[in-house]
Motif scaffolding. Structure first.
Motif, short mmCIF file in Angstrom:
data_model
loop_
_atom_site.label_atom_id
_atom_site.label_comp_id
_atom_site.label_asym_id
_atom_site.label_seq_id
_atom_site.Cartn_x
_atom_site.Cartn_y
_atom_site.Cartn_z
N ALA A 97 24.80 -20.88 -1.21
CA ALA A 97 24.37 -21.10 -2.15
C ALA A 97 24.08 -21.32 -3.02
N PHE A 98 23.46 -20.97 -4.19
CA PHE A 98 24.03 -21.12 -5.51
C PHE A 98 22.73 -20.01 -6.34
N ILE A 99 23.72 -20.02 -7.49
CA ILE A 99 23.32 -19.05 -9.05
C ILE A 99 22.92 -20.38 -9.93
N GLY A 100 21.80 -20.26 -10.20
CA GLY A 100 21.47 -21.84 -11.73
C GLY A 100 21.79 -20.52 -12.65
N SER A 101 20.60 -21.08 -13.78
CA SER A 101 20.85 -20.95 -14.65
C SER A 101 19.71 -19.39 -15.62
N VAL A 102 20.13 -18.46 -16.21
CA VAL A 102 19.30 -18.12 -17.24
C VAL A 102 18.42 -18.88 -17.53
N ARG A 103 18.62 -19.98 -18.26
CA ARG A 103 17.44 -21.03 -19.18
C ARG A 103 16.20 -21.28 -18.27
N SER A 104 15.00 -21.18 -18.48
CA SER A 104 14.06 -21.37 -17.54
C SER A 104 13.78 -22.92 -17.87
N THR A 105 14.52 -23.28 -18.78
CA THR A 105 14.06 -25.14 -18.65
C THR A 105 14.52 -25.78 -18.18
N GLN A 106 16.03 -25.35 -17.66
CA GLN A 106 16.79 -26.37 -17.03
C GLN A 106 16.68 -25.91 -14.89
N VAL A 107 15.98 -24.47 -15.30
CA VAL A 107 15.45 -24.32 -13.82
C VAL A 107 14.73 -25.38 -13.23
N HIS A 108 14.12 -25.31 -13.91
CA HIS A 108 12.69 -26.90 -14.38
C HIS A 108 13.15 -27.81 -13.84
N ALA A 109 14.48 -28.56 -14.57
CA ALA A 109 14.93 -29.47 -14.46
C ALA A 109 15.53 -29.46 -12.92
N MET A 110 16.37 -28.36 -12.38
CA MET A 110 17.19 -28.42 -11.49
C MET A 110 16.25 -28.30 -10.05
N ALA A 111 14.81 -27.81 -10.07
CA ALA A 111 14.26 -27.50 -9.33
C ALA A 111 14.34 -28.57 -7.86
N PRO A 112 13.41 -29.87 -8.34
CA PRO A 112 12.86 -30.97 -7.41
C PRO A 112 14.15 -31.14 -6.65
N ASP A 113 16.19 -30.99 -7.57
CA ASP A 113 17.18 -31.24 -6.18
C ASP A 113 17.15 -30.39 -5.39
N VAL A 114 16.79 -29.35 -5.98
CA VAL A 114 16.91 -27.55 -4.84
C VAL A 114 16.45 -27.76 -3.46
N LEU A 115 14.68 -27.99 -3.46
CA LEU A 115 13.90 -28.10 -2.64
C LEU A 115 14.45 -28.89 -2.38
#
Lengths: 376, 290
Positions: A97-115
């Motif tokens: 599993a992963f722990i991502g960012s506290v910054r929404s903009t970075q989570v948006h950037a990573m989200a397609p790859d997480v999916l």
């Protein structure tokens, strides 16, 4: 020497089973993207300490009879850096599993790859949209900004009895999401803000923003700042220009870094804080552990990362497996888990927390006022 | 009117910082044909030296500031020896790449040694004051006054002293200067030292406004480089006018039109100048050399 058929079969079975025996003893790997460099590098240090405290706690109790191990990658406080960091971690098939960012903009950037990867990522970004993207692998360990906005609006309108609002917000995903939620909450209370003022991150000067607030004639200020340095510069210039109206800020206004930088300029301000040391026994315990490892007091940068590890540890044990689908089901089934940030009750969108603390900056000390919770 | 004057004062303050950093760029372009992309990091280093002496060691400001300036001048010579000197005969591009590498190294060196926490450097003068409805921030005032004094000092040194004549001769034609017996290498090293000291002073001045962080140099350097192009690439008066124009334009544009487009106003000014006068406001000297 003659080898019997029975011995041969046992030896073969043992040899074949070896990798599985070894695998069972291998640590459970959790990948974490952290800003080690870039403007948020300081908060990355807080996040790392918080997560490591979480790892110590879950390892004391044990997770599926194995140890949890944290693998950290630098997101450089940028969107491309976050995507690259996630790509490096997710390339390891043993990552659970992963722990991502506290910054929404970075989570948006990573989200397609997480999916694409299809494994759970715990996130701290508070843009409400993040858990409504149709991405079933994002789980939030902080209350989202629809709650922070409701609390800011409710506290300002009802407790402070202020009706003329100015809103200052970063134009990134976090700040824009927060601003929209605050405007909505105020509209629900029959209030149209006098000023909604965006700014781009990492500015050298905030005089135009501070002047806009002064000219708006607002009697209360609500804010969504992403970076503490921006908040510090703005706070000082706002006070220098004589603006003394009550100010209720998003959680960054209560961060240790912001308190250190802005000093007296933030005295008397209010903040919505997902972490407040006096809000619960679990928060107090976390503070004690954190202060043994850092000269600074803890804030939400560290508490959410701690809770992300604790939630994953609990879900892994509940799932009885590292299988992503079973892990996802176990996370969504978590109810009443006491974390440093609050009590986790995951909804079907992946949001674990549903309320905020209101705190006041009392001459540099963050004082807990009350906790406001909403229906999940 | 009060709003306009308030914005003008702030714009001149922030523009003075751009001007100081831009001046450091220009001196190196003229003396060594080097576009130094580590100029912003000179400011960051100067500010961190101040933090070490003033905050950590408790040295009074009036002693800590000269120490920071002297150390930055020494660092400029070291920088020239490591980053410029070995590549000086290989053309401009390798030197530019070398300065970019140095910029990344310096930022990460400070991050690794001093840590990521932004530092607070108290202002040189504690409080501001009001003139009518305009608030005069003492730090911005100090920035404007010190920048003006430095520009005056630079004018006097360059125009009225033998050292200044030698520096000018070196910057205009190194071969001819060498034939006239001017120690060209020494003049180039002096320019690096002076440029680093200017960058350091800019860092010390801006630190109380912007906080001291690894990123502070980058925030200022990009605008200073734009100011350099607006004023005329390699022009000393251009660096000053370009810096001030940029500071005022972005502050006025942000307040009167749109805050989120603040950076866009700075670069819109850059595009406008390039369209109307491609060589920049004071760009004749470069045109002559070309």
């Amino acid at each position: 020497m003659a080898i019997s058929r029975r011995t041969l079969i046992l030896a073969s079975a043992g040899t074949l089973a070896m990798p599985y025996v070894a695998r069972a003893a291998d640590p459970i790997k959790i990948g974490m993207t952290v800003p080690i460099t870039g403007p948020a590098a300081e908060s990355g240090g807080f996040m790392t300490i918080g997560a490591k405290i979480g790892v110590e706690e879950v390892n004391e109790k044990g997770v599926l009879g194995r140890k949890v191990e944290l693998h950290i990658e630098d997101d450089q406080t940028t969107n491309p850096g976050a995507v690259l960091a996630f790509s490096r971690m997710s390339g390891d098939p043993t990552m659970v599993a992963f722990i991502g960012s506290v910054r929404s903009t970075q989570v948006h950037a990573m989200a397609p790859d997480v999916l694409k990867i299809g494994k759970p990522m715990m996130i701290g970004g508070t843009d409400p949209a993040l858990t409504h993207l149709g991405n079933r692998w994002l789980f939030r360990c902080r209350p989202n900004d629809s709650y922070s906005a409701k609390v800011i609006a409710q506290y300002g309108v009802e407790t402070l009895a202020k009706k003329k609002w100015a809103i200052v917000h970063s134009t990134d995903a976090f700040g824009t999401g927060g601003m929209k939620a605050l405007v909505e909450s105020l509209k629900a209370a029959g209030i149209e803000p006098s000023l909604v003022q965006g700014y781009t991150n990492q500015q050298a000067d905030f005089t135009p923003v501070a002047l806009a607030v002064r000219q708006s004639g607002a009697d209360v200020l609500g804010s969504y700042f992403t970076f503490e340095t921006d908040l510090g510069v703005f706070a000082r210039q706002l006070r220098q220009l004589g603006v003394r109206v009550p100010w209720i800020g998003s959680p960054s206004i209560t961060n240790t870094s912001a308190l250190n930088l802005a000093g007296a300029s933030l005295y008397g301000t209010f903040g919505v804080a997902d972490y407040a040391v006096d809000s619960s026994p679990a928060a107090k315990t976390f503070a004690t552990k954190f202060e043994m490892q850092s000269k600074n007091p803890p804030d939400n940068q560290s508490s959410w990362a701690h809770d992300a590890v604790v939630v994953l540890g609990r879900a892994l044990n509940d799932a009885g497996s590292t299988d992503p689908d079973k892990l996802r089901t176990a996370i969504l089934a978590i109810r009443g888990l006491e974390g440093a940030e609050g009590t986790y009750n995951f909804d079907q969108n992946g949001d674990g927390l549903h309320g905020y603390n209101v705190v006041k900056n009392n001459s540099g000390k963050i004082v807990f006022d009350k906790h406001i919770d909403f229906q999940a | 009117m009060a709003l306009f004057l308030q914005l003008l004062f702030t714009g001149l303050g922030i523009g003075s910082i751009y001007a100081l950093v831009s001046l450091g760029f220009v001196l190196l372009i003229r003396a060594a044909s080097v576009v130094n992309f580590a100029q912003g990091e000179f400011s960051m280093l100067g500010a961190y030296i101040m933090v070490i002496f003033a905050n950590d060691l408790g040295v009074p400001y009036f002693i800590a500031i000269p120490i920071a300036v002297i150390l930055m001048a020494a660092f400029g010579i070291l920088f020239a020896g490591v980053v410029y000197w070995p590549l000086r005969h290989r053309g401009q591009l390798p030197v530019i790449i070398s300065t970019i590498g140095a910029s990344i190294f310096l930022a990460n060196f400070v991050l690794a040694t001093y840590g990521p926490s932004p530092q607070v450097l108290p202002p040189i003068f504690d409080n501001g004051f009001d003139i009518g409805e305009v608030y005069i921030d003492s730090q911005y005032l100090a920035i404007i006054v010190i920048t003006a004094l430095l520009v005056l000092l630079q004018y006097l040194v360059f125009e009225k002293t033998l050292l200044g004549k030698k520096l000018q001769a070196t910057s205009q034609d190194k071969e001819m200067a060498s034939l006239l017996g001017i120690p060209v290498a020494l003049m180039v090293l002096f320019t690096f030292a002076y440029s680093a000291a200017l960058g350091g002073i800019a860092g010390v001045l801006v630190a109380p406004v912007l906080f001291v962080s690894v990123q502070m140099g980058a925030v200022v350097a990009l605008k200073a480089f734009a100011a350099n192009i607006i004023g005329g690439f390699g022009s000393i008066p251009g660096a000053i006018i370009g810096g001030l124009a940029l500071g005022v334009a972005e502050t006025m544009g942000a307040s009167y039109i749109s805050v989120p487009y603040k950076d866009a106003f700075a670069f819109a000014l850059l595009l406008l100048v390039l369209l109307v006068r491609p060589q920049g406001i004071f760009g004749e000297r470069i045109a002559e050399k070309a």
